[in-house]
Design an enzyme around this catalytic site. Structure first.
Site, mmCIF file in Angstrom:
data_model
loop_
_atom_site.group_PDB
_atom_site.id
_atom_site.type_symbol
_atom_site.label_atom_id
_atom_site.label_comp_id
_atom_site.label_asym_id
_atom_site.label_seq_id
_atom_site.Cartn_x
_atom_site.Cartn_y
_atom_site.Cartn_z
ATOM 1 N N CYS A 1 16.080 -52.568 -26.060
ATOM 2 C CA CYS A 1 16.283 -51.252 -25.453
ATOM 3 C C CYS A 1 15.712 -50.220 -26.405
ATOM 4 O O CYS A 1 15.148 -50.546 -27.450
ATOM 5 C CB CYS A 1 17.758 -50.985 -25.147
ATOM 6 S SG CYS A 1 18.803 -50.751 -26.595
ATOM 7 N N ASP A 2 15.834 -48.958 -26.052
ATOM 8 C CA ASP A 2 15.174 -47.903 -26.807
ATOM 9 C C ASP A 2 15.634 -47.865 -28.252
ATOM 10 O O ASP A 2 14.829 -47.769 -29.179
ATOM 11 C CB ASP A 2 15.438 -46.554 -26.133
ATOM 12 C CG ASP A 2 14.340 -45.550 -26.414
ATOM 13 O OD1 ASP A 2 13.261 -45.974 -26.855
ATOM 14 O OD2 ASP A 2 14.559 -44.360 -26.199
#
Length: 532
Positions: free
Chosen positions: A440-441
């Site tokens: 994820c980010d």
């Protein structure tokens, strides 16, 4: 055909711009997120020991007069000149040195490591000290700028004589080159960059002050809430709001800026509306998402619900603006960043005099976002039930792309069959799977949840020998057998690990893709020679 041909460059440019913004936000997050425990520690110490804290302590809080009888002489002090011209010694405490030195240096070191490893981190720390001592405000923005810049300069300098140093002199050259570059950059930062960043910090602070004076702070939600759904919030939150919030804590003891993005109220309201008025899978999934979002602080789980009906972004904006306005009216705020954005983290960082305002900001934002979302869902509920959610979803995706003026992989994927995965990158043939990476980010939020879900499914299926971990997209490499990411981030994940097999999901919390991965792993292990 001539009417659609010109749109392709626009769509490509739109996607490229979004990816670049995501990369920039991820880079800022990479400097902030690993150091969030230090931010939280500073926030807790501030909440406890400053003069208006829960346990005021002049020595630890840095407001006690060291010249008073019985003062503890072992603590560090500073000379203070009072308004009447008299001087006295005051304790430094923990609050001031942590925000002035510790936090910016940690940020600079993290940024330097991202650019040039440990060597870059050391040079970045040396150079950033020049900005710190050359300014009068906490240098979070300066650290974010100087840390990566100093490491980049060191990297270029190292490249000048890479492979040209005579054997036996490597250590000598490496040590003195880093010392000279770091020292020179520190002096240059003191005289050149520190005044500039101080001025920029002043302008940003003046902008926030102007918004507050004109009662316009709620307008920030117009930018922040849509940015969250598009995974562009890190550039705003970690790049602007966290540094400005820290500066406000130094001067005011608290800041509402920490709650502009972290407020769990808007997401709670939207998920509650889906629970009562949603249709199909969205309605059945929403209650579980509430627990993860509101208590776990993983806000990403409500983004797909907004993407399904883009009009719900109005509910998110209205809820967010209500929360900001409530904190502005009550003068409430947090003493440190609430990360993750759980209600528990919010209360842990709430200033002593702000519990009423913060509680109302979360409650009212949830109520407003629920009411607005309920109106939107209620208005389309009959049509959803009659036409079926898939048909309405296709229409919603088409309308969203028309509103945005460009195609969106995330929205287009929503009309595909559940669990469909994008074509694999590299070797698409199913092979042995020993390492699965959820990306994820930031590598600390939704990917943690997704990894836990898949880990549990593998355990229940009796699968052994498969490691499931989570990482930030920026830290991916080709060492994994399978990378699972949200569709909005898969393009970036492919760039980081081009020869690895990639799978996309719409929601880390509940995706049919997990069952497919488990079935594939079970089949692969059963087909191995010697398997019973």
């Amino acid at each position: 055909m001539t009417t659609t041909a010109p749109a392709a460059p626009t769509l490509a440019r739109g996607r490229t711009a979004q990816v670049r913004l995501q990369r920039f936000g991820a880079f800022l997050t990479g400097m902030i997120m690993p150091n969030l425990p230090a931010f939280l520690a500073w926030g807790l110490i501030t909440a406890l020991f400053i003069s208006v804290g829960w346990l005021p302590n002049g020595v630890l809080g840095g407001f006690g007069n060291a010249d008073l009888p019985g003062a503890w002489q072992g603590a560090a002090t500073q000379l203070v000149v009072a308004e009447d011209g008299t001087t006295f010694r005051q304790y430094l405490g923990l609050v001031g040195p942590m925000v002035t030195f510790l936090l910016p240096l940690l940020i600079a070191n993290a940024g330097g490591r991202m650019v040039h490893g440990e060597r870059g981190g050391v040079v970045a720390t040396i150079a950033t000290l020049g900005i710190i001592v050359g300014s009068t405000v906490p240098m979070f923005l300066g650290a974010m700028l100087m840390g990566p810049l100093a490491a980049w300069v060191m990297k270029k300098v190292d490249a000048l004589w890479d492979g040209r140093i005579r054997p036996g002199f490597e250590m000598l050259v490496n040590m003195f080159s880093a010392a000279i570059v770091g020292g020179a950059l520190s002096v240059g930062a003191f005289f050149g960059i520190a005044p500039l960043v101080t001025q920029i910090s002043g302008w940003l602070g003046d902008l926030v002050g102007w918004l507050a004076d004109n009662h316009l702070l709620p307008l920030m939600s117009v930018i922040v809430e849509p940015a969250k759904v598009l995974f562009l919030n890190n550039a705003i939150g970690n790049g602007v709001l966290v540094p400005l919030g820290a500066q406000q804590v130094v001067t005011d003891g608290k800041s509402l800026l920490y709650l502009v993005e972290a407020n769990p109220g808007p997401g709670l309201g939207i998920l509650l509306a889906y629970t009562l008025l949603g249709v199909g899978v969205a309605r059945s999934t929403a209650p579980g998402a509430i627990v993860v979002q509101f208590f776990g602080g993983i806000h990403e789980v409500y983004f797909p619900f907004v993407l399904m009906k883009p009009a719900l972004i109005v509910a998110a904006i209205a809820g967010g603006a209500t929360g900001v306005a409530t904190n502005a009216v009550f003068g409430s705020g947090l003493v440190g960043p609430a990360s993750p954005g759980s209600i528990f983290a919010v209360y842990a960082q709430t200033a002593r005099d702000s519990y009423l305002g913060v509680t109302l900001s979360v409650l009212l934002s949830a109520v407003v976002s629920f009411l607005v979302a309920a109106v939107i869902l209620r208005a389309t509920r009959a049509r959803d039930l009659a036409a079926g959610s898939s048909g309405d979803l296709a229409a919603a995706v088409a309308q969203t792309e028309a509103n945005k003026g460009r195609s969106s992989a995330a929205l287009s994927a929503l009309v595909a069959s559940d669990g469909a995965e994008e074509p694999a990158t590299g070797d698409a043939v199913a092979g042995p799977v020993r390492l699965v990476v959820f990306a994820c980010d930031a590598g600390m939020g939704s990917s943690v949840m997704g990894a836990a879900v898949l880990r549990d499914k593998l355990r229940k299926a009796g699968v052994e020998g498969v490691e499931v971990v989570n990482k930030a997209v920026a830290n991916l490499d080709d060492g994994a057998d399978l990378v699972i990411s949200q569709r909005e981030l898969t393009h970036r994940a492919r760039l980081q690990a081009p020869t690895t097999r990639h799978v996309s999901v719409d929601n880390f919390m509940n995706s049919p893709v997990y069952d497919e991965v488990v079935a594939e792993v079970v089949a692969a292990q059963a087909a191995r020679p010697g398997a019973s």
